[in-house]
Design a protein around this motif. Sequence first.
Motif, PDB file in Angstrom:
ATOM      1  N   ASN A   1       0.814  -1.224   0.000  1.00  0.00           N
ATOM      2  CA  ASN A   1       0.000   0.000   0.000  1.00  0.00           C
ATOM      3  C   ASN A   1       0.846   1.272   0.000  1.00  0.00           C
ATOM      4  O   ASN A   1       0.428   2.295   0.549  1.00  0.00           O
ATOM      5  N   TYR A   2       1.999   1.227  -0.621  1.00  0.00           N
ATOM      6  CA  TYR A   2       2.819   2.433  -0.714  1.00  0.00           C
ATOM      7  C   TYR A   2       2.474   3.244  -1.958  1.00  0.00           C
ATOM      8  O   TYR A   2       2.180   4.439  -1.854  1.00  0.00           O
ATOM      9  N   SER A   3       2.507   2.638  -3.135  1.00  0.00           N
ATOM     10  CA  SER A   3       2.190   3.395  -4.346  1.00  0.00           C
ATOM     11  C   SER A   3       0.686   3.544  -4.536  1.00  0.00           C
ATOM     12  O   SER A   3       0.218   4.554  -5.069  1.00  0.00           O
ATOM     13  N   LYS A   4      -0.073   2.528  -4.105  1.00  0.00           N
ATOM     14  CA  LYS A   4      -1.530   2.542  -4.256  1.00  0.00           C
ATOM     15  C   LYS A   4      -2.111   1.426  -3.394  1.00  0.00           C
ATOM     16  O   LYS A   4      -1.403   0.477  -3.046  1.00  0.00           O
ATOM     17  N   PRO A   5      -3.386   1.514  -3.029  1.00  0.00           N
ATOM     18  CA  PRO A   5      -4.006   0.474  -2.193  1.00  0.00           C
ATOM     19  C   PRO A   5      -4.006  -0.883  -2.881  1.00  0.00           C
ATOM     20  O   PRO A   5      -4.220  -0.994  -4.086  1.00  0.00           O
ATOM     21  N   GLY A   6      -3.746  -1.926  -2.078  1.00  0.00           N
ATOM     22  CA  GLY A   6      -3.841  -3.288  -2.572  1.00  0.00           C
ATOM     23  C   GLY A   6      -2.639  -3.800  -3.321  1.00  0.00           C
ATOM     24  O   GLY A   6      -2.660  -4.925  -3.826  1.00  0.00           O
ATOM     25  N   VAL A   7      -1.577  -3.010  -3.383  1.00  0.00           N
ATOM     26  CA  VAL A   7      -0.385  -3.390  -4.149  1.00  0.00           C
ATOM     27  C   VAL A   7       0.808  -3.520  -3.214  1.00  0.00           C
ATOM     28  O   VAL A   7       1.000  -2.705  -2.300  1.00  0.00           O
ATOM     29  N   THR A   8       1.597  -4.564  -3.417  1.00  0.00           N
ATOM     30  CA  THR A   8       2.848  -4.719  -2.673  1.00  0.00           C
ATOM     31  C   THR A   8       3.997  -4.282  -3.565  1.00  0.00           C
ATOM     32  O   THR A   8       4.287  -4.904  -4.592  1.00  0.00           O
ATOM     33  N   ASP A   9       4.624  -3.179  -3.184  1.00  0.00           N
ATOM     34  CA  ASP A   9       5.675  -2.564  -3.988  1.00  0.00           C
ATOM     35  C   ASP A   9       7.049  -3.092  -3.612  1.00  0.00           C
ATOM     36  O   ASP A   9       7.200  -3.889  -2.678  1.00  0.00           O
ATOM     37  N   VAL A  10       8.053  -2.629  -4.316  1.00  0.00           N
ATOM     38  CA  VAL A  10       9.441  -2.984  -4.043  1.00  0.00           C
ATOM     39  C   VAL A  10      10.166  -1.721  -3.579  1.00  0.00           C
ATOM     40  O   VAL A  10      10.294  -0.753  -4.338  1.00  0.00           O
TER      41      VAL A  10
ATOM     42  N   PRO B   1       2.838  -3.118  -9.208  1.00  0.00           N
ATOM     43  CA  PRO B   1       3.762  -2.589  -8.204  1.00  0.00           C
ATOM     44  C   PRO B   1       4.776  -1.627  -8.818  1.00  0.00           C
ATOM     45  O   PRO B   1       5.027  -1.666 -10.027  1.00  0.00           O
ATOM     46  N   GLU B   2       5.355  -0.801  -7.960  1.00  0.00           N
ATOM     47  CA  GLU B   2       6.341   0.171  -8.400  1.00  0.00           C
ATOM     48  C   GLU B   2       7.571   0.114  -7.502  1.00  0.00           C
ATOM     49  O   GLU B   2       7.543  -0.469  -6.413  1.00  0.00           O
ATOM     50  N   LEU B   3       8.650   0.710  -7.967  1.00  0.00           N
ATOM     51  CA  LEU B   3       9.824   0.923  -7.129  1.00  0.00           C
ATOM     52  C   LEU B   3       9.564   2.167  -6.294  1.00  0.00           C
ATOM     53  O   LEU B   3       9.268   3.236  -6.838  1.00  0.00           O
ATOM     54  N   VAL B   4       9.648   2.037  -4.962  1.00  0.00           N
ATOM     55  CA  VAL B   4       9.267   3.127  -4.057  1.00  0.00           C
ATOM     56  C   VAL B   4      10.326   3.294  -2.971  1.00  0.00           C
ATOM     57  O   VAL B   4      11.269   2.514  -2.861  1.00  0.00           O
ATOM     58  N   THR B   5      10.131   4.315  -2.130  1.00  0.00           N
ATOM     59  CA  THR B   5      10.985   4.535  -0.969  1.00  0.00           C
ATOM     60  C   THR B   5      10.151   4.373   0.297  1.00  0.00           C
ATOM     61  O   THR B   5       8.919   4.394   0.265  1.00  0.00           O
TER      62      THR B   5
ATOM     63  N   ALA C   1      27.091  -2.709   4.874  1.00  0.00           N
ATOM     64  CA  ALA C   1      28.144  -3.728   4.786  1.00  0.00           C
ATOM     65  C   ALA C   1      28.418  -4.176   3.348  1.00  0.00           C
ATOM     66  O   ALA C   1      29.290  -5.015   3.130  1.00  0.00           O
ATOM     67  N   GLY C   2      27.643  -3.641   2.385  1.00  0.00           N
ATOM     68  CA  GLY C   2      27.928  -3.944   0.987  1.00  0.00           C
ATOM     69  C   GLY C   2      26.910  -4.806   0.273  1.00  0.00           C
ATOM     70  O   GLY C   2      27.093  -5.133  -0.907  1.00  0.00           O
ATOM     71  N   THR C   3      25.828  -5.192   0.944  1.00  0.00           N
ATOM     72  CA  THR C   3      24.785  -6.005   0.315  1.00  0.00           C
ATOM     73  C   THR C   3      23.813  -5.105  -0.443  1.00  0.00           C
ATOM     74  O   THR C   3      23.375  -4.084   0.085  1.00  0.00           O
ATOM     75  N   GLU C   4      23.494  -5.499  -1.677  1.00  0.00           N
ATOM     76  CA  GLU C   4      22.447  -4.796  -2.427  1.00  0.00           C
ATOM     77  C   GLU C   4      21.098  -5.291  -1.930  1.00  0.00           C
ATOM     78  O   GLU C   4      20.795  -6.486  -2.011  1.00  0.00           O
ATOM     79  N   CYS C   5      20.280  -4.388  -1.405  1.00  0.00           N
ATOM     80  CA  CYS C   5      19.023  -4.771  -0.754  1.00  0.00           C
ATOM     81  C   CYS C   5      17.813  -4.136  -1.425  1.00  0.00           C
ATOM     82  O   CYS C   5      17.877  -3.006  -1.917  1.00  0.00           O
ATOM     83  N   VAL C   6      16.711  -4.867  -1.409  1.00  0.00           N
ATOM     84  CA  VAL C   6      15.382  -4.305  -1.615  1.00  0.00           C
ATOM     85  C   VAL C   6      14.507  -4.805  -0.476  1.00  0.00           C
ATOM     86  O   VAL C   6      14.845  -5.773   0.213  1.00  0.00           O
ATOM     87  N   ILE C   7      13.385  -4.122  -0.278  1.00  0.00           N
ATOM     88  CA  ILE C   7      12.427  -4.509   0.750  1.00  0.00           C
ATOM     89  C   ILE C   7      11.123  -4.880   0.066  1.00  0.00           C
ATOM     90  O   ILE C   7      10.635  -4.154  -0.807  1.00  0.00           O
TER      91      ILE C   7
END
Length: 378
Positions: free
Chosen positions: A172-181, A318-322, A335-341
């Motif tokens: 629910n970050y970019s819009k309701p009902g969506v799981t973003d990255v 879904p979208e790429l969000v902060t 520590a150097g790991t490329e991460c997404v949530i």
Amino acid sequence: MDVVDLTRDLVSIPSHEDETAAGDYIEEWLRAETDADVRRDEVGNVIARVGTDEEAHADGETLALVGHHDVVAPAASQVDEDGAYVLERRDDRLYGRGTADMKGAVAAAMLAFRDAELALSNIDGVGGDDSGADALVFASFVGEEVGGVGARHAIERGFAPDYAIVGEGSTNYSKPGVTDVVVAHKGRRGSTITASGTAAHASEVEAGENAIYRATDAVDIVRDLEAPSVDVAGETLEGSLVVTEIDGGTAMNVIPERCALTIDERTVPGERAALERVESVEGVEWTVDQDLPPMRCDDEAFAESVLEAADAAQSGSPELVTKPHATDAGWLAEAGTECVIYGASEPGEAHTKAESVSIEVLERCRETYRAVAERWLR
């Protein structure tokens, strides 16, 4: 066992003061359900690995599915008379302490890890002794809610995946009902400004040095500082800087010899406010009490690959969000790991008396984690 049953089991185990029992359950489940190398470290982190052996790791890269099994203290309504956490299913949601933050996502990651390992075992020539193959790791940390204790311990002892999907909330970050990255989040630096002076009777002002005046001079500097901001994924991630507490003086008729101020600073990747400037005021010291690092994913291909899997797992786009909140992804990124949530929790659910999570979204998370993991191991 499906994601609802596994979430129910995990949520029922108290883990706000002592995570041992929850860690025991996760460790035993992984040993029973997978052939992974499962380890439990000194502080209680549970880490499992399939694919390339850690010591033999050469050309392959490691993807980690990361969560935490500690929670904040439950409300009275979230605990039964025997001290167990209460989980209720109402329609399409699960209610209880830890459902959203974040045992539901941990359950989804455990199932995805198992399913990806099963798929790996059916592929000839992948994993095992192949030192060039990629590896998949599942990690559930302790102490996330108290400053990333478990993540920091693991990193200090060599936990260093190349990539990670951290299962904190992104729904629910970019819009309701969506799981973003989520590809970036803020950090938090908490610090103290301490001003020292000389006590004197208030009737003899010139005989003392007023610590409160020195502290307010430092506050003027803080107010003039510009909080950094950074553009990520089409959004502006803005930091902030604010004085939140003040403590000084001992009596109405005494010139104060000490005054302390606390500062809440929300940090962004790459820059910090120049708070050290307050030490230009005579008698003022600045100390950092807590520094939770921000996170930004700089590997666009990795972020897009997770976004592609997320898109396939749901009807929305879904979208790429902060994200505004600090997570263990910050420690890993530092520590150097490329991460997404990518996770099921929605804004406003974590740490509440009515904490809950959507069952549909938990299934979505499981499918997304599985798809990324299986593609990784192939």
